[in-house]
Enzyme design. Structure first.
Site, mmCIF file in Angstrom:
data_model
loop_
_atom_site.group_PDB
_atom_site.id
_atom_site.type_symbol
_atom_site.label_atom_id
_atom_site.label_comp_id
_atom_site.label_asym_id
_atom_site.label_seq_id
_atom_site.Cartn_x
_atom_site.Cartn_y
_atom_site.Cartn_z
ATOM 1 N N CYS A 12 0.679 -1.279 0.086
ATOM 2 C CA CYS A 12 -0.050 -0.173 0.041
ATOM 3 C C CYS A 12 0.939 1.343 0.124
ATOM 4 C CB CYS A 12 -0.876 0.033 1.273
ATOM 5 S SG CYS A 12 -2.237 1.477 0.997
ATOM 6 N N GLU A 114 -0.143 -2.438 -6.467
ATOM 7 C CA GLU A 114 0.665 -3.350 -5.978
ATOM 8 C C GLU A 114 1.651 -3.859 -7.103
ATOM 9 O OE1 GLU A 114 1.659 -3.659 -3.009
ATOM 10 O OE2 GLU A 114 -0.222 -3.114 -1.752
#
Length: 228
Positions: A12, A114
């Site tokens: 994140c 990601e």
């Protein structure tokens, strides 16, 4: 940073916030002191991010800018400045537990990025809700040495399709959890855990995007979230 209790293995580390903020702010009845934040499609750590907090149980939620990097003023100097905090330890860690009890916030997002290891290198993926509803990242914050507020986004083990890309994911609150998460009078660890829930993993999807995402600072390009 891998293995450090204050980090979540670099996950994140980028997200987008373009339509989620005004929609989630309206849902929460946020008291807006300023215009809605401008659309951003590739927000990196170490920058100001728009979020929501409450100062008292009976006060309306307010819009604030948080520095994405959590370092309480008592930590001083060169102490860790994590961008994430693990759900497994956030309530008990000496670095985070006060904020978990009394200084929780929400960071609205449309999705996050990601990187998946492939034979041709790390491929960025964009993760978002299938229904494109706003995403509410659970966050904590603390006052920094300069008086500003710094925050960290909570993470949990990845679930559903998010686990195909990374072993961690942001803690995304379901609608019923938004108000109790923001309530500063709700301080008991077990009570918080009993009333706060994450969204169903089945509503998350992802797709590969351009490696242009790898270059922070280009966060106004809406094309960054398009499938590669």
């Amino acid at each position: 940073m891998d293995g450090h209790p204050f980090y979540a293995r670099h996950m994140c580390g980028r997200f987008s916030q373009f339509s989620a903020y005004p929609r989630l702010a309206k849902r929460l009845r946020v008291s807006m002191d300023a215009d809605a934040p401008p659309p951003r499609y590739n927000i990196p750590p170490g920058t100001w991010i728009a979020g929501v907090r409450k100062s008292a149980h009976d006060a309306p939620p307010v819009q604030l800018n948080f520095w994405w990097g959590y370092r309480p003023k008592w930590a001083k100097g060169k102490a860790a400045q994590p961008i994430n905090a693990r759900v497994e330890t956030v309530a008990t860690s000496g670095y985070f537990k006060h904020a978990f009890a009394r200084a929780r916030c929400i960071v609205p997002a449309d999705g996050w990025y990601e990187w998946l290891a492939t034979v041709s290198g790390k491929q960025p993926h964009y993760l978002t809700r299938i229904d494109r509803e706003p995403i509410a990242f659970a966050g904590i914050y603390a006052e920094r040495e300069d008086g500003s507020l710094g925050c960290a986004i909570l993470t949990e083990p990845a679930r559903g399709s998010a686990a195909e890309v990374h072993d961690r994911m942001p803690l995304i609150l379901d609608d019923a959890s938004l108000e109790p998460w923001l309530d500063p009078d709700l301080t008991d660890r077990e009570t918080i855990r009993a009333v706060v829930r994450h969204i169903d993993a089945g509503v998350i999807e992802h797709w590969p995007v351009s490696r242009a995402v790898n270059r922070p600072g280009n966060d106004e390009d809406a094309g960054l979230i398009n499938p590669a």
